[in-house]
Design an enzyme around this catalytic site. Structure first.
Site: not given
Ligand SMILES: NC(=O)c1ccc[n+]([C@@H]2O[C@H](COP(=O)([O-])OP(=O)(O)OC[C@H]3O[C@@H](n4cnc5c(N)ncnc54)[C@H](O)[C@@H]3O)[C@@H](O)[C@H]2O)c1
Ligand SMILES: CC(C)CCC[C@@H](C)[C@H]1CC[C@H]2C3=C(CC[C@]12C)[C@@]1(C)CC[C@H](O)[C@@H](C(=O)O)[C@@H]1CC3
Length: 345
Positions: A144, A148
Site C-alpha cells: 500500500y 502510494k
Molecule cells: N483511511 C485512512 O486512514 C486514510 C489515511 C490516509 C490516506 N487515505 C487515503 O484516502 C483515500 C480514501 O480512503 P478511504 O479510507 O475512504 O478508503 P475506502 O476503501 O473507504 O474508499 C476507497 C474507495 O475507492 C474505491 N475504489 C477502489 N478501487 C477502485 C477502482 N479500481 N476504481 C474505482 N474505484 C475504486 C472503492 O470502491 C472505495 O469506495 C485512499 O486513497 C487512501 O489511501 C486513507
Molecule cells: C490491532 C491494534 C493494534 C490496532 C487497531 C487499530 C488499527 C486497525 C488502526 C490504528 C492506526 C490505523 C491506521 C491505518 C489503518 C488502521 C489502523 C492501523 C492506516 C494504515 C490506513 C491507511 C492510511 O493511509 C494510513 C495513514 O497514513 O493515515 C493509516 C495509518 C493509521
C-alpha cells in the site's frame, strides 16, 4: 483558432466517492453548491445533486464519461491497505493513476487533487512533527505504502502550467469518523476477540488521528486555492487534527466510549513486531492454500508502537487550513455514530 470552452468551476468529480472519505467529501461539496459526479467500482448510496458512474478507474473510456464538463477531480480511490495484494495495488494505484491523469488531460480538467497519505514517509521508526520535505520511505513497510509513494510522484509531476493543469497531494493521517470501515471496526473486532488487553511498548508514543471532516476541509481548500502561480502547485500537504495524542489513549477513549475495557498490560514492542512478522510470513506462504488475515500485521504493530505525527504548518500558511472539529468533539461524535458496535449490541 477554436476556443476551448472551460467547464464550470463548480463541477467536480470524486473518484472513490462511494468510500469512507469520498462520501464525506461528496456530501460537503454538495452543501457548498458543487455539482458532483461520483466514479467508483461500487455505488453505496444516493444523494440529490450527485450523478453516479460505476466503473474501474483503470478504464479510461469509463472515466471520460464521468469527467465530461468537470473542472476539478478529487482522486481518493484505493484498494484497502489490508488487502495486501501487490498486483492490485500496482494496477489501481500506479497504472490506474496514470489513466486518471490521461483522462483528465483528454477531458480538459484543470485541477487534480490526490488523496495521498502521510505514510509515504513512514518506515516503521519514529516520526515527530515531520514537515513535508522528509524524503519518501526508502523501504516502504507494505505494498500500500509503496504504491502510494509512486502515485503521489506521478500526480505531482503531472502539474503543468503549459497544459493549464494543476495538481496537489493531500496527505492525511489516521482518518477516523462516522462510517469508517477500518479503524473502529477492526479495533472493536479485536476487543470482542479478547485481543485488546495489551499495550504495545510503553504507551507513550504520540500519533495523529484526523477527523474525517477536517480531512474534507483540507481537500476543498486545496481545490479552491489551487491555481496558476499559487504556491500549492505540485506540492504535498499534511492535513491533521494538529493535536497529536498518545496512540493508546486514543484507542482507550474509543474502546471505553463503546463500553469495552481499555488495554492495560504492556508487551515489549520488538517482541510483538517479531511475532507479527512471523505471522505475516506464514500467511504469505500459506496464501495459495488458505487466506489467513492476522489482526496484528507488522504495519499495524509499527503504527501502534512508534511516534508518527506530522506538522500541518505548510497547509496553515499556504491555504489557511485550521482543523474545524477538535479531537475531543471528534471522538465523541465517532463513538456516538457506532451504536451497533457497542458492547452487548
Ligand atoms: N483511511 C485512512 O486512514 C486514510 C489515511 C490516509 C490516506 N487515505 C487515503 O484516502 C483515500 C480514501 O480512503 P478511504 O479510507 O475512504 O478508503 P475506502 O476503501 O473507504 O474508499 C476507497 C474507495 O475507492 C474505491 N475504489 C477502489 N478501487 C477502485 C477502482 N479500481 N476504481 C474505482 N474505484 C475504486 C472503492 O470502491 C472505495 O469506495 C485512499 O486513497 C487512501 O489511501 C486513507
Ligand atoms: C490491532 C491494534 C493494534 C490496532 C487497531 C487499530 C488499527 C486497525 C488502526 C490504528 C492506526 C490505523 C491506521 C491505518 C489503518 C488502521 C489502523 C492501523 C492506516 C494504515 C490506513 C491507511 C492510511 O493511509 C494510513 C495513514 O497514513 O493515515 C493509516 C495509518 C493509521
Amino acid at each position: 483558432m477554436a476556443t476551448r470552452i472551460r467547464p464550470s468551476n463548480k463541477r467536480c468529480a470524486v473518484i472513490g466517492g462511494s468510500g469512507f472519505l469520498g462520501r464525506h467529501l461528496v456530501e460537503r461539496l454538495v452543501d457548498r453548491g458543487y455539482a458532483v459526479a461520483v466514479f467508483d467500482i461500487r455505488q453505496t448510496y444516493e444523494l440529490p445533486g450527485v450523478n453516479f458512474y460505476q466503473g474501474d478507474l483503470c478504464d479510461k473510456h469509463a472515466l471520460l464519461t464521468a469527467l465530461k464538463d468537470v473542472s476539478i477531480v478529487f482522486h481518493c480511490a484505493s484498494p484497502a491497505p489490508a488487502s495486501d495484494d501487490r498486483a492490485l495495488f500496482q494496477r489501481v494505484n500506479i497504472d490506474g493513476t496514470r489513466t486518471v491523469i490521461q483522462a483528465c488531460h483528454e477531458a480538459g480538467v484543470q485541477k487534480l487533487v490526490l488523496t495521498s497519505s502521510a505514510s509515504v514517509v513512514f518506515e516503521g521508526s519514529d516520526i515527530k512533527n515531520a514537515k513535508e520535505d522528509l524524503p519518501y520511505a526508502k523501504r516502504p513497510i507494505d505494498y500500500y505504502t509503496e504504491t502510494k509513494i509512486q502515485q503521489e510522484k506521478l500526480v505531482l509531476e503531472a502539474c503543468s502550467k503549459e497544459m493549464d493543469f494543476f495538481t496537489i497531494a493531500i496527505r492525511p493521517h489516521g482518518i477516523f469518523g462516522p462510517r469508517d470501515p477500518q479503524l473502529v471496526p477492526i479495533l472493536v473486532d479485536a476487543a470482542r476477540r479478547g485481543k485488546m488487553k495489551f499495550i504495545i511498548g510503553d504507551g507513550s508514543n504520540l500519533v495523529d488521528f484526523t477527523y474525517v471532516e477536517n480531512v474534507v476541509h483540507g481537500h476543498i481548500l486545496a481545490a479552491e486555492r489551487l491555481k496558476a502561480d499559487s504556491p500549492l502547485c505540485a506540492q504535498a500537504y499534511h492535513i491533521t487534527n494538529d493535536e497529536p495524542v498518545r496512540f493508546w489513549d486514543f484507542m482507550s477513549q474509543i474502546l471505553v466510549g463503546l463500553g469495552y475495557s481499555a488495554p492495560r498490560y504492556h508487551l515489549p514492542y520488538m517482541l510483538v513486531y517479531g511475532i507479527a512478522l512471523l505471522l505475516w510470513l506464514i500467511a504469505f506462504i500459506m496464501r495459495p492454500l488458505v487466506q489467513i488475515k492476522p489482526t496484528f500485521t507488522p504495519m499495524r504493530v509499527a503504527l501502534a508502537g512508534t511516534h508518527h505525527y506530522y506538522s500541518c504548518a505548510r497547509a496553515k500558511q499556504d491555504m489557511g487550513y485550521q482543523p474545524v472539529v477538535p479531537l475531543k468533539e471528534a471522538i465523541a461524535r465517532t463513538v456516538e455514530s457506532y451504536p451497533h458496535l457497542r458492547k452487548g449490541a
